[in-house]
Design an enzyme around this catalytic site. Structure first.
Site, PDB file in Angstrom:
ATOM      1  N   CYS A 149      -1.877   2.593   8.997  1.00  0.00           N
ATOM      2  CA  CYS A 149      -3.193   2.358   8.564  1.00  0.00           C
ATOM      3  C   CYS A 149      -4.398   2.351   9.695  1.00  0.00           C
ATOM      4  O   CYS A 149      -5.552   1.539   9.359  1.00  0.00           O
ATOM      5  CB  CYS A 149      -2.100   0.172   8.775  1.00  0.00           C
ATOM      6  SG  CYS A 149      -1.453  -0.186   7.372  1.00  0.00           S
ATOM      7  N   HIS A 208       0.475  -1.435  -0.045  1.00  0.00           N
ATOM      8  CA  HIS A 208      -0.247   0.067  -0.272  1.00  0.00           C
ATOM      9  C   HIS A 208       0.944   0.927   0.318  1.00  0.00           C
ATOM     10  O   HIS A 208       2.411   1.105   0.484  1.00  0.00           O
ATOM     11  CB  HIS A 208      -0.832  -0.624   1.207  1.00  0.00           C
ATOM     12  CG  HIS A 208      -1.984  -0.826   1.068  1.00  0.00           C
ATOM     13  ND1 HIS A 208      -2.894  -1.007   2.182  1.00  0.00           N
ATOM     14  CD2 HIS A 208      -2.925  -0.618   0.321  1.00  0.00           C
ATOM     15  CE1 HIS A 208      -4.108  -1.561   1.787  1.00  0.00           C
ATOM     16  NE2 HIS A 208      -4.333  -1.738   1.116  1.00  0.00           N
TER      17      HIS A 208
HETATM   18  N1  ARG Z   1      -3.872  -6.919   6.795  1.00  0.00           N
HETATM   19  C1  ARG Z   1      -4.063  -6.182   6.348  1.00  0.00           C
HETATM   20  C2  ARG Z   1      -3.760  -6.341   4.706  1.00  0.00           C
HETATM   21  O1  ARG Z   1      -3.209  -6.752   4.155  1.00  0.00           O
HETATM   22  C3  ARG Z   1      -3.759  -4.741   5.991  1.00  0.00           C
HETATM   23  C4  ARG Z   1      -4.136  -3.382   6.087  1.00  0.00           C
HETATM   24  C5  ARG Z   1      -3.228  -2.572   6.314  1.00  0.00           C
HETATM   25  N2  ARG Z   1      -3.248  -1.313   5.960  1.00  0.00           N
HETATM   26  C6  ARG Z   1      -3.038  -0.170   5.122  1.00  0.00           C
HETATM   27  N3  ARG Z   1      -3.298   1.293   5.345  1.00  0.00           N
HETATM   28  N4  ARG Z   1      -0.729   0.208   4.989  1.00  0.00           N
HETATM   29  O2  ARG Z   1      -4.944  -5.894   3.526  1.00  0.00           O
END
Ligand code: ARG
Length: 293
Positions: free
Chosen positions: A283, A189
């Site tokens: 996150c 991300h």
């Molecule tokens: N386990 C989640 C996923 O893979 C973690 C999300 C983390 N969020 C972020 N904004 N980077 O989607």
């Protein structure tokens, strides 16, 4: 009435606007968070997740509460969405939507496991009185892959959010979107690879981006701080800055020193339990850029 803040940052009357000689953005923010009541690592949709490793949910709850309490101590407003059983990643509120000037562009998750979170977050916004909401046609994971910076929005693609969603967001929100390509699966991300200190200063790990996107970032942000791989590998780029305070993974000590040298107040946070799912402070935090009253 719609105020223009320092640096041209829009700030509605609901934000406490502190005039600062150094021209930083308003300090008071509104965040949406989701308590990790049902947090678990039951599937693997990024390289950080190992369902065999197990998580300590009570510890995750303590760490999350410490983060929320820190925001409150810093003077921010925190709203909470009710967690839903069976959605173990719902704690990562940043993925739930993208909110700009009170307009809510909903999320459409890439994985089947997280798909129900999209409508759940949109429903929260409707119930909270946000009238301009958009169900997205294209896959996008909210503020995980979008970052509003002044008049533009940086947006990533490569692992989760589709480039078509960048255009969809641009049209709905009325702000130009700049597409960046992520290339390292650990940094799946945008908010795992880059965060903003101000409208014209970002911190990022170049190795997370394609060569072309690195060129774009260099030309847009000549004053950027380039993070090391060590900073990135502890999710040190998954940080939250309000213009003065930086909420940062406790392990990112090198980056913390550099930020302090620039005059920022660094607040190290322990979030290693949530990091088992690939998430950090940012996150867990969706910024609600509310419409002016
Ligand atoms: N386990 C989640 C996923 O893979 C973690 C999300 C983390 N969020 C972020 N904004 N980077 O989607």
């Amino acid at each position: 009435m719609y105020h223009r803040g320092l640096n041209g940052v829009p700030c509605g009357p609901r934000e406490v606007f502190v005039a600062r000689p150094d021209g930083l953005a308003p300090l008071t923010r509104h965040y949406l968070m989701c308590r990790p009541t049902y947090f678990a690592v039951e599937y693997a949709i990024n390289p950080w997740m190992d369902p065999a490793a197990g998580v300590d949910r009570a510890r995750a709850l303590d760490q999350w509460e410490a983060l929320r309490d820190l925001y409150l101590r810093l003077g921010h407003r925190v709203s909470e969405i009710t967690p839903i059983e069976g959605l173990p990643d719902m704690v990562f509120a940043a993925n739930g939507a993208l909110v700009v000037d009170g307009r809510v562009y909903g999320a459409r998750f890439a994985s089947a496991e997280r798909t129900p979170e999209g409508p759940a977050y949109l429903e929260w916004f409707r119930e909270a009185g946000y009238t301009e909401t958009r169900e997205p046609k294209h896959v996008n994971e909210g503020e995980g892959d979008f970052l509003t910076l002044g008049e533009v929005i940086l947006a990533a693609t490569g692992f989760r959010t589709e480039a078509a969603a960048h255009q969809e967001a641009e049209r709905f929100l009325g702000r130009p979107v700049i597409t960046l390509q992520l290339t390292d699966p650990r940094f799946y991300h945008l908010d795992t690879a880059l965060f903003a200190l101000s409208e014209d200063r970002v911190v990022y790990y170049p190795g997370a981006f394609s060569a072309g996107s690195q060129r774009v970032l260099r030309s847009l942000y000549p004053d950027a701080l380039l993070a090391t791989e060590e900073d990135a590998a502890v999710l040190g780029l998954n940080a939250v800055c309000d213009g003065r305070n930086v909420v940062l993974a406790a392990e990112a000590t090198g980056l913390a020193d550099r930020l302090r040298a620039l005059g920022y107040t660094v607040h190290p946070v322990e979030l290693d339990e949530l990091r088992k799912a690939g998430g950090g402070a940012k996150c867990c935090t969706l910024e609600l850029r509310d419409a002016p009253l």
